[in-house]
Design an enzyme around this catalytic site. Structure first.
Site, PDB file in Angstrom:
ATOM      1  N   TYR A   1     -10.921 -12.506  16.422  1.00 59.76           N
ATOM      2  CA  TYR A   1      -9.381 -11.488  16.846  1.00 59.76           C
ATOM      3  C   TYR A   1      -9.242 -11.919  18.229  1.00 59.76           C
ATOM      4  O   TYR A   1      -8.330 -12.517  18.578  1.00 59.76           O
ATOM      5  CB  TYR A   1      -9.732 -10.139  16.729  1.00 59.76           C
TER       6      TYR A   1
ATOM      7  N   LYS B   1      -5.989 -14.017  20.367  1.00 63.95           N
ATOM      8  CA  LYS B   1      -4.987 -13.793  21.546  1.00 63.95           C
ATOM      9  C   LYS B   1      -5.124 -14.721  22.502  1.00 63.95           C
ATOM     10  O   LYS B   1      -4.095 -15.271  23.408  1.00 63.95           O
ATOM     11  CB  LYS B   1      -5.013 -12.243  21.953  1.00 63.95           C
TER      12      LYS B   1
ATOM     13  N   SER C   1      -3.319  -9.085  24.496  1.00 64.75           N
ATOM     14  CA  SER C   1      -4.401  -7.923  24.558  1.00 64.75           C
ATOM     15  C   SER C   1      -5.177  -7.911  26.011  1.00 64.75           C
ATOM     16  O   SER C   1      -5.440  -9.026  26.390  1.00 64.75           O
ATOM     17  CB  SER C   1      -5.342  -7.942  23.521  1.00 64.75           C
TER      18      SER C   1
HETATM   19  N1  LIG Z   1      -2.989  -1.406  18.201  1.00 68.38           N
HETATM   20  C1  LIG Z   1      -3.755  -2.068  19.269  1.00 68.38           C
HETATM   21  O1  LIG Z   1      -4.854  -1.191  19.919  1.00 68.38           O
HETATM   22  C2  LIG Z   1      -3.364  -3.277  20.039  1.00 68.38           C
HETATM   23  C3  LIG Z   1      -4.058  -3.514  21.238  1.00 68.38           C
HETATM   24  C4  LIG Z   1      -3.730  -5.082  21.515  1.00 68.38           C
HETATM   25  C5  LIG Z   1      -3.061  -5.785  20.990  1.00 68.38           C
HETATM   26  N2  LIG Z   1      -2.411  -5.426  19.713  1.00 68.38           N
HETATM   27  C6  LIG Z   1      -1.513  -6.391  19.057  1.00 68.38           C
HETATM   28  O2  LIG Z   1      -0.199  -5.741  19.035  1.00 68.38           O
HETATM   29  C7  LIG Z   1       0.422  -6.264  17.596  1.00 68.38           C
HETATM   30  C8  LIG Z   1       0.609  -4.969  16.924  1.00 68.38           C
HETATM   31  O3  LIG Z   1      -0.343  -4.080  16.663  1.00 68.38           O
HETATM   32  P1  LIG Z   1      -0.210  -2.966  15.784  1.00 68.38           P
HETATM   33  O4  LIG Z   1      -1.353  -1.953  16.198  1.00 68.38           O
HETATM   34  O5  LIG Z   1       1.015  -2.379  15.852  1.00 68.38           O
HETATM   35  O6  LIG Z   1      -0.922  -3.486  14.167  1.00 68.38           O
HETATM   36  P2  LIG Z   1      -0.150  -3.090  13.025  1.00 68.38           P
HETATM   37  O7  LIG Z   1      -1.152  -3.305  11.944  1.00 68.38           O
HETATM   38  O8  LIG Z   1       0.033  -1.557  12.996  1.00 68.38           O
HETATM   39  O9  LIG Z   1       1.370  -3.820  12.785  1.00 68.38           O
HETATM   40  C9  LIG Z   1       1.177  -5.105  12.492  1.00 68.38           C
HETATM   41  C10 LIG Z   1       2.217  -5.281  11.338  1.00 68.38           C
HETATM   42  O10 LIG Z   1       2.329  -6.635  11.048  1.00 68.38           O
HETATM   43  C11 LIG Z   1       2.356  -6.861   9.763  1.00 68.38           C
HETATM   44  N3  LIG Z   1       1.824  -8.049   9.434  1.00 68.38           N
HETATM   45  C12 LIG Z   1       0.691  -8.886   9.541  1.00 68.38           C
HETATM   46  N4  LIG Z   1       0.634  -9.794   9.081  1.00 68.38           N
HETATM   47  C13 LIG Z   1       1.710 -10.282   8.618  1.00 68.38           C
HETATM   48  C14 LIG Z   1       2.446 -11.586   7.908  1.00 68.38           C
HETATM   49  N5  LIG Z   1       1.629 -12.584   8.002  1.00 68.38           N
HETATM   50  N6  LIG Z   1       3.664 -11.395   7.833  1.00 68.38           N
HETATM   51  C15 LIG Z   1       4.697 -10.428   8.187  1.00 68.38           C
HETATM   52  N7  LIG Z   1       4.089  -9.343   8.430  1.00 68.38           N
HETATM   53  C16 LIG Z   1       2.726  -9.060   8.674  1.00 68.38           C
HETATM   54  C17 LIG Z   1       1.581  -5.619   8.927  1.00 68.38           C
HETATM   55  O11 LIG Z   1       1.839  -5.279   7.723  1.00 68.38           O
HETATM   56  C18 LIG Z   1       1.826  -4.856  10.230  1.00 68.38           C
HETATM   57  O12 LIG Z   1       2.940  -3.876   9.766  1.00 68.38           O
HETATM   58  C19 LIG Z   1      -0.695  -6.925  17.070  1.00 68.38           C
HETATM   59  O13 LIG Z   1      -0.341  -8.583  17.453  1.00 68.38           O
HETATM   60  C20 LIG Z   1      -1.945  -6.772  17.724  1.00 68.38           C
HETATM   61  O14 LIG Z   1      -2.899  -7.841  17.460  1.00 68.38           O
HETATM   62  C21 LIG Z   1      -2.625  -4.282  19.154  1.00 68.38           C
END
Ligand SMILES: NC(=O)c1ccc[n+]([C@@H]2O[C@H](COP(=O)([O-])OP(=O)(O)OC[C@H]3O[C@@H](n4cnc5c(N)ncnc54)[C@H](O)[C@@H]3O)[C@@H](O)[C@H]2O)c1
Length: 339
Positions: A150, A154, A125
């Site tokens: 959080y 990262k 991120s």
């Molecule tokens: N959305 C944003 O703004 C953003 C920005 C920067 C980085 N990220 C990173 O990108 C990645 C995806 O983000 P997103 O927005 O799609 O989030 P999201 O919550 O929609 O997707 C994450 C998925 O992982 C699953 N999950 C969580 N813990 C788990 C576990 N222990 N075992 C199996 N499944 C598990 C959840 O059920 C979910 O479906 C994350 O690592 C997040 O930190 C997101």
């Protein structure tokens, strides 16, 4: 051609599964459904015509992770999205975040290290940069002390991968630093599905417009930006998803310069919160009810990406605009509420 996508039913993961399948990859999804719905599988199938293989599995369960990789030892690449992502919650529950975001990463790397093909893409991120001293932000900008557990997961996550790559030359890894992913698939078959009160701007906008929330609070109108509100780099989730396929392909083709690389994924353009609202109003024909309130702790003034490295090396360029993203997010919101 078998690729594992962890968190593949989540927001960014589901859009990436679509793009992988569009390119002919066979996808296996792991998700524990803690922040997603099994219906997403139908959405992916409706778009691509292919139902990906799905295993409901909690990556915190090491024995299950080991069993999974023994069964699927022909995986040639892993894209690891699974994590918790709510900044505020991470302040309240740091150990939950360290367990789920760091513990699971360690298990993944341990098992991937046993595979013949060890190609790994990590969701990082732009929070690692904090308030960068120079804009746009290049990959060389220093990593600043994390503002939340959080954000720390990262930073530490990147360090764990880098350290592992140093001692395991067979492991090839790319950390992708996302700026602000928004929008939904244009088909409205998949999109962002926040559980509870949305933490991010765009779902809050669409839920306010549809009447689920009364008013959007814009945190701070006195920042040193052109209109006083914070500036972010909003990137369409479909563009973001496509970058994952290119990053993976780079590793599969052995084109990487070192076995640990980092890329920014953004549009390169900063938009203020008010500009985002104006874009939403324009494409939806709505008039969003919002109010400017006090600043919120922990928000940086402005952050947008220098995208040259991803453009030049991955051969990736964003194709969709803020208006496209807002229109798709609105279409998605209307669809899920009508359901
Ligand atoms: N959305 C944003 O703004 C953003 C920005 C920067 C980085 N990220 C990173 O990108 C990645 C995806 O983000 P997103 O927005 O799609 O989030 P999201 O919550 O929609 O997707 C994450 C998925 O992982 C699953 N999950 C969580 N813990 C788990 C576990 N222990 N075992 C199996 N499944 C598990 C959840 O059920 C979910 O479906 C994350 O690592 C997040 O930190 C997101």
């Amino acid at each position: 051609m078998k690729i594992l996508v962890t968190g593949g039913l989540g927001f960014i993961g589901s859009h990436t599964v679509v793009e992988l399948q569009n390119k002919g990859f066979e996808v296996v999804i792991i998700d524990n459904l803690s922040n997603s719905s099994i219906d997403v599988l139908d959405g992916i199938t409706a778009i691509t015509g292919i139902k990906p293989h799905f295993e409901k599995l909690d990556l915190r369960d090491k024995a299950d992770v080991i069993r999974f990789f023994e069964k699927h030892n022909d995986i040639i690449g892993v894209i690891h999205f699974a994590a918790n992502k709510a900044v505020g919650e991470s302040v309240q529950k740091p150990l939950m975040y360290y367990e789920n975001n760091i513990g699971t990463l360690v298990y993944m790397l341990q098992e991937i290290s046993k595979l013949e093909k060890q190609n790994f893409i990590f969701s990082s991120s732009c929070t690692v940069y904090g308030q960068a001293d120079e804009l746009p932000i290049t990959e060389n900008a220093p990593v600043k002390p994390a503002e939340s557990p959080y954000g720390n997961t990262k930073q530490v996550g990147e360090e764990i991968i880098r350290d592992t790559c140093k001692v395991n030359e067979s492991l090839k890894s790319i950390a992708l630093r996302y700026f602000n992913p928004i929008g939904a698939h244009p088909s409205a078959e998949i999109g962002e599905l926040p559980i509870g009160v949305p933490q991010n701007l765009v779902p809050y906008i669409t839920q306010t417009a549809i009447g689920l929330r009364e008013q959007l609070s814009v945190f701070g109108g006195d920042y040193p930006t052109p209109d006083g509100t914070c500036v972010r780099d909003y990137i369409h989730v479909v563009d973001l998803a496509k970058a994952h396929v290119l990053a993976l392909q780079r590793l599969l083709d052995d084109k990487n310069n070192s076995n640990y690389e980092v890329f920014n994924l953004g549009t390169g353009k900063g938009s203020s919160v008010l500009e985002a609202i104006q874009s939403f109003d324009k494409v939806s024909g709505e008039k969003l009810n919002y109010q400017i309130v006090d600043r919120r702790e922990g928000d940086v003034t402005a952050a947008y990406a220098d995208t040259n490295k991803a453009n030049d090396i991955l051969g990736w360029k964003t194709e969709l605009t803020l208006d496209d993203a807002m229109a798709s997010a609105w279409k998605w919101e209307q669809k899920i509420r009508n359901k």
